[in-house]
Structure formats: C-alpha cells, structure tokens
Design a protein around this motif. Structure first.
Motif, mmCIF file in Angstrom:
data_model
loop_
_atom_site.group_PDB
_atom_site.id
_atom_site.type_symbol
_atom_site.label_atom_id
_atom_site.label_comp_id
_atom_site.label_asym_id
_atom_site.label_seq_id
_atom_site.Cartn_x
_atom_site.Cartn_y
_atom_site.Cartn_z
ATOM 1 N N PHE A 124 36.938 -43.751 104.104
ATOM 2 C CA PHE A 124 36.289 -42.509 103.635
ATOM 3 C C PHE A 124 35.801 -41.672 104.820
ATOM 4 C CE2 PHE A 124 35.066 -44.499 99.303
ATOM 5 C CZ PHE A 124 36.051 -43.789 98.638
ATOM 6 N N GLN A 125 35.254 -42.350 105.819
ATOM 7 C CA GLN A 125 34.732 -41.652 106.989
ATOM 8 C C GLN A 125 35.833 -40.849 107.684
ATOM 9 O OE1 GLN A 125 33.228 -44.495 109.796
ATOM 10 N NE2 GLN A 125 32.631 -42.952 111.306
ATOM 11 N N ARG A 126 37.006 -41.477 107.845
ATOM 12 C CA ARG A 126 38.143 -40.803 108.502
ATOM 13 C C ARG A 126 38.509 -39.520 107.746
ATOM 14 N NH1 ARG A 126 41.155 -39.826 110.744
ATOM 15 N NH2 ARG A 126 39.494 -38.978 111.976
ATOM 16 N N LEU A 127 38.509 -39.616 106.410
ATOM 17 C CA LEU A 127 38.919 -38.460 105.605
ATOM 18 C C LEU A 127 37.881 -37.339 105.702
ATOM 19 C CD1 LEU A 127 40.266 -40.397 102.480
ATOM 20 C CD2 LEU A 127 41.569 -39.518 104.411
ATOM 21 N N ILE A 128 36.620 -37.725 105.665
ATOM 22 C CA ILE A 128 35.548 -36.717 105.778
ATOM 23 C C ILE A 128 35.592 -36.071 107.165
ATOM 24 C CG2 ILE A 128 33.037 -36.491 106.011
ATOM 25 C CD1 ILE A 128 33.749 -36.584 103.113
ATOM 26 N N GLU A 129 35.767 -36.889 108.189
ATOM 27 C CA GLU A 129 35.779 -36.319 109.549
ATOM 28 C C GLU A 129 36.962 -35.366 109.728
ATOM 29 O OE1 GLU A 129 35.349 -39.699 112.153
ATOM 30 O OE2 GLU A 129 33.213 -39.877 111.697
ATOM 31 N N ASN A 130 38.096 -35.701 109.157
ATOM 32 C CA ASN A 130 39.248 -34.787 109.221
ATOM 33 C C ASN A 130 38.925 -33.452 108.556
ATOM 34 O OD1 ASN A 130 40.795 -36.580 110.552
ATOM 35 N ND2 ASN A 130 42.159 -37.086 108.865
ATOM 36 N N THR A 131 38.245 -33.532 107.423
ATOM 37 C CA THR A 131 37.909 -32.292 106.706
ATOM 38 C C THR A 131 36.874 -31.493 107.492
ATOM 39 O OG1 THR A 131 38.199 -33.640 104.720
ATOM 40 C CG2 THR A 131 37.399 -31.403 104.389
ATOM 41 N N LEU A 132 35.931 -32.210 108.103
ATOM 42 C CA LEU A 132 34.885 -31.519 108.874
ATOM 43 C C LEU A 132 35.474 -30.698 110.030
ATOM 44 C CD1 LEU A 132 31.898 -34.046 108.963
ATOM 45 C CD2 LEU A 132 31.888 -31.713 108.044
ATOM 46 N N GLU A 133 36.578 -31.179 110.580
ATOM 47 C CA GLU A 133 37.217 -30.404 111.669
ATOM 48 C C GLU A 133 37.596 -29.018 111.184
ATOM 49 O OE1 GLU A 133 40.642 -32.087 113.634
ATOM 50 O OE2 GLU A 133 39.569 -33.988 113.863
ATOM 51 N N VAL A 134 38.132 -28.946 109.965
ATOM 52 C CA VAL A 134 38.541 -27.650 109.407
ATOM 53 C C VAL A 134 37.300 -26.830 109.037
ATOM 54 C CG1 VAL A 134 39.937 -26.498 107.647
ATOM 55 C CG2 VAL A 134 40.655 -28.705 108.535
ATOM 56 N N VAL A 135 36.296 -27.508 108.489
ATOM 57 C CA VAL A 135 35.048 -26.813 108.133
ATOM 58 C C VAL A 135 34.489 -26.115 109.372
ATOM 59 C CG1 VAL A 135 32.620 -27.257 107.520
ATOM 60 C CG2 VAL A 135 34.459 -28.309 106.189
ATOM 61 N N GLU A 136 34.503 -26.831 110.487
ATOM 62 C CA GLU A 136 33.966 -26.247 111.723
ATOM 63 C C GLU A 136 34.816 -25.076 112.198
ATOM 64 O OE1 GLU A 136 33.339 -29.629 114.326
ATOM 65 O OE2 GLU A 136 31.875 -30.307 112.821
ATOM 66 N N LYS A 137 36.114 -25.264 112.131
ATOM 67 C CA LYS A 137 37.024 -24.205 112.581
ATOM 68 C C LYS A 137 36.885 -22.939 111.724
ATOM 69 C CE LYS A 137 41.570 -24.149 114.583
ATOM 70 N NZ LYS A 137 42.782 -24.865 114.819
ATOM 71 N N ALA A 138 36.735 -23.143 110.415
ATOM 72 C CA ALA A 138 36.649 -21.999 109.499
ATOM 73 C C ALA A 138 35.237 -21.441 109.439
ATOM 74 C CB ALA A 138 37.103 -22.422 108.098
ATOM 75 N N GLY A 139 34.263 -22.263 109.844
ATOM 76 C CA GLY A 139 32.862 -21.836 109.745
ATOM 77 C C GLY A 139 32.446 -21.711 108.288
ATOM 78 N N SER A 140 33.032 -22.532 107.443
ATOM 79 C CA SER A 140 32.732 -22.430 106.012
ATOM 80 C C SER A 140 32.945 -23.786 105.349
ATOM 81 C CB SER A 140 33.684 -21.387 105.415
ATOM 82 O OG SER A 140 33.576 -21.366 104.027
ATOM 83 N N MET A 141 32.092 -24.117 104.387
ATOM 84 C CA MET A 141 32.213 -25.419 103.715
ATOM 85 C C MET A 141 33.410 -25.447 102.765
ATOM 86 S SD MET A 141 30.170 -27.647 104.775
ATOM 87 C CE MET A 141 30.518 -28.936 103.576
ATOM 88 N N ILE A 142 33.942 -26.637 102.580
ATOM 89 C CA ILE A 142 35.047 -26.833 101.633
ATOM 90 C C ILE A 142 34.543 -27.760 100.525
ATOM 91 C CG2 ILE A 142 37.357 -27.863 101.363
ATOM 92 C CD1 ILE A 142 37.794 -27.141 104.373
#
Ligand code: UTP
Length: 408
Positions: A124-142
C-alpha cells in the motif's frame, strides 16, 4: 427472513443442504444463518450451466496500441494536458484491493504485505508514494478510492490509520466495500463456511463502479467534479497512478477508456491481449488466442496481437454510468474454499475444491465505444506480486524495484 422463507428460497435454488445444522445451533447462530441465506444471491450459480451456451463464435481483429516511440514524441503535450486535468480536480484513483490474494498466501490484505528487506516497505505504501509524486507535480490532491471486501475491510482501514495514510491527506481517501458471491462445490452446491454461515467470496473486480455507487460515492464524485477514474490493481508495485502522460493521451484521443499495456515477452505469454471483438475494444484471454492469431504479423512487422494488459485503466466517468446498466459476464473460477464437511468438521483444502463466481473489470472494456491501448515499458511499470516466489512474485518485484532505484 424466517425459517420458512429461507427454506423456500433454498428449495428454489436446490440448496436445502444449507439448513442441515440449523436445529443444533443456538438462537443467535440460527439468526445469523438465516441472515446469511437472505443476503445470498444464488443467481450466479447458473453461470456454470450457461457457460457453454454463451460460447458463440467471436470475431477478433487487432487493435493498434500507441507505441513507446509515438508517446515519446508527444510526451510534453500529453503531460501538460494530463496535469491540467489533475489540477482541475477531474482525475480520481481507484485501488482494487478486495481480492483474497490466495496465491500469495499471506493472512491479511495483500496491500499490508511488507516487501522491504532492510526496512518496512508495504505494498500500500508503494502505491500511495507513487500517487504522491503526481500530487506534488500537479500541486493538487487526487481523490483516492479503495475497494475492500467483507473479508479485509476493517484490517485495511486500520492499517491506513496506523500508518497515517503514508502521508496522503486522509480527507481525500474513501473506502468502499464490494459485494460478495456464494462459493460452491463442483456440482453447484454452496458450501457452508461455518455451520451458521454460507461460504462466500468477493465477487471479482468487475463490480467496482456499481459498488462505488452503492456506497454513495457518486455524491463525492459530483462534488469534486471527477471526470476520469484511474483503476488499478493492488499488486503492481511499480505502476504509475494518475500518470499525467497517460491521462493527457486519453483525453486528447477522445476515447472512453485508456488501457496501459506492455509488449508481450513472447507470443505465447499468458496475458490478456488488447484487440477488437466484433469491432468493439476487448481483451482476448491467452487461452482464446489461436496459433494463427499468435503468429499474425501487423503492417509494422510486430505481432498483430502484441499488447498485454496490466490492469491499469483510465475510464471516462460518464461512460461508466452507461456500463452500469449492462450485465457483465460471470467467470467461474476454481479455487480452494474452506468448508464444513458432512461430519460437521471444518476443512481447509490444499487444492481447489470448488467454484467462485466473479465479474471482471476487463469485461467493462468491451462495453466502451473505443479504447486507447497505451504502451509502457515493462521493466519500469510492471512488477506484479501474485506469488511468493518465481514468476510475478515478491522476489521478482523486489528485483525490479531495485533496478528502478528503490531502496528496500
Ligand atoms: P487477482 O486476479 O490477482 O485476484 O486480482 P486476487 O484475489 O487478488 O488473488 P488470487 O487470485 O486469489 O491469488 C487482481 C486485482 O483485482 C482485485 C485484487 O485485489 C487485485 O488488485 N480484486 C480481485 C478485487 O478487488 N476483488 C475481487 O473480488 C478480486
């Protein structure tokens, strides 16, 4: 439901044996059994009988994927479009985590499995961390939806709480439960898992959108203005989630669904392959590929049926509402099902002893008007964990993670 009503329902479905221990149960257990019978939808048991009737001749033809080279040439443009959609809050992620993970054979939900070597690294951690990379790049929550089942819901929620959602803003995380389906022996007789409980198992990953709706998440989707949902499996620890390039490509190509695919490692690799079936997008199972199809070559000199799916799809929400109206086919899957035997003893079988009935997300593709197969590099985005060792295992995923620079 009272005893007489339960008996009537069971007679209709030829399942009277499920009341065998009723008289020896205490009041509370009797009520539990009646509830279990009331909740059960036995209609799935007909799937095995109708399996042969439904085998009409299917007409397959190749469906070209957008290749790595084509994607590379348009990468910046796609990424810009994808990031804009994410910034505008139009993209959500749906993690399918309701499966039993029987092949991995660990107790708890697959996502709580620790694949670390020198430190804990949970799936689960790996999947969340992968998503967080995009969240940071977009500057917006998913918004992040997690499908669980009766079997693993509480443990999954507790695990996320305990680990503080691995840094994800928990107000954007939504859990919902999928439905269950009865599990039977090879003659279609439903097993008793306990004397007061029918054997059941999660009804496959194909009901995810219906279950989301049943859980009332359409209001959240409307409130947040979600137009796209990226659906993915729990077990691929390398996958990109809400990948802006993929999102942008699907939006720009104006299709109802995009599917990440990898070039097959060999023509006879055991993966479902993207194709057209009666001119609509579809996935042909490896065992349905004829030798002719396997060896057919396209105009580009590559195998015509070359792209395997990795269970990472981007669906247009509007199109999903239409699919809900349709009945997806039921797949009958042989599995190991714990049961109470004729002597009243609990048996944990070592090999498959019956059927589970599942709907699959891949059948939703065939209900879409069009689909963009989007090629990704296997070694960078596909590290599924199905088994403990060997192919698609904890071992192979660890090796791939390290190859991609992750510390375990
Ligand atoms: P699998 O086909 O690998 O099934 O699921 P599984 O139940 O997890 O594992 P085995 O076959 O028992 O070893 C592919 C994805 O679909 C999800 C799984 O959690 C995984 O992410 N899934 C599967 C569900 O969410 N619900 C289901 O009923 C079945």
């Amino acid at each position: 439901m009272n005893y007489a009503q339960a008996e009537k329902k069971l007679i209709k479905w030829n399942q009277e044996h499920l009341l065998k221990y009723y008289d020896e149960l205490d009041k509370e257990s009797q009520l539990r059994l009646l509830q279990s019978i009331s909740d059960a939808d036995f209609s799935c048991l007909k799937a095995k009988e109708s399996e042969h009737d439904e085998k009409k001749e299917k007409k397959y033809s190749p469906l070209q994927a957008m290749t790595l080279e084509e994607i590379d040439a348009m990468k910046e443009q796609f990424e810009k479009t994808g990031l804009e959609a994410i910034k505008d809050g139009k993209v959500g992620a749906v993690l399918l985590a309701g499966g039993m993970g029987t092949r991995l054979g660990s107790d708890g939900p697959k996502g709580v499995y620790d694949i670390g070597e020198t430190k804990p690294v949970y799936i689960f951690q790996r999947l969340i961390e992968n998503t967080l990379e995009v969240v940071e790049k977009a500057g917006s929550m998913i918004p992040f939806f997690i499908m669980t089942s009766d079997v693993n819901h509480d443990t999954t929620v507790a695990f996320f709480e305990e680990h503080e959602y691995f840094g994800y803003d928990k107000s954007y995380v939504y859990f919902f439960k999928q439905e269950m389906a009865p599990a039977s022996d090879y003659d279609g007789k439903v097993f008793l898992e306990e004397k007061d409980k029918l054997a059941s198992s999660p009804n496959g990953n194909g009901g995810w959108f219906t279950s989301m709706m049943k859980a009332g998440l359409d209001t959240i989707m409307a409130k947040r203005g979600l137009e796209w949902l990226n659906v993915f499996a729990v077990d691929n620890v390398l996958q990109r989630i809400a990948d802006p390039v993929f999102v942008g490509a699907v939006i720009e190509k104006e299709v109802e669904v995009g599917s990440k695919v990898v070039a097959k490692a060999a023509p006879d690799e055991k993966v479902g392959v993207m194709c057209l079936e009666d001119n609509k997008p579809s996935i042909v199972e490896y065992y349905e590929l004829t030798p002719e199809m396997m060896n057919e070559v396209g105009a580009d000199g590559k195998p015509a049926y070359n792209y395997g799916v990795i269970l990472n799809y981007l669906f247009q929400v509007e199109a999903l509402y239409d699919v809900m109206e349709k009945k997806l086919p039921l797949h009958v899957v042989e599995k190991k099902i714990p049961y109470i035997n004729e002597n009243g003893e609990k048996v944990l079988p070592e090999s498959p002893n019956g059927y589970k009935y599942e709907q699959l997300v891949l059948d939703m593709i065939h209900e879409m008007k069009n689909c963009l197969p989007f090629e990704v590099e296997r070694n960078k985005e596909f590290a599924p964990i199905k088994n403990k060792t060997g192919i698609d295992s904890v071992e192979s995923a660890r090796a791939l993670l390290k190859e991609n620079g992750f510390e375990l």
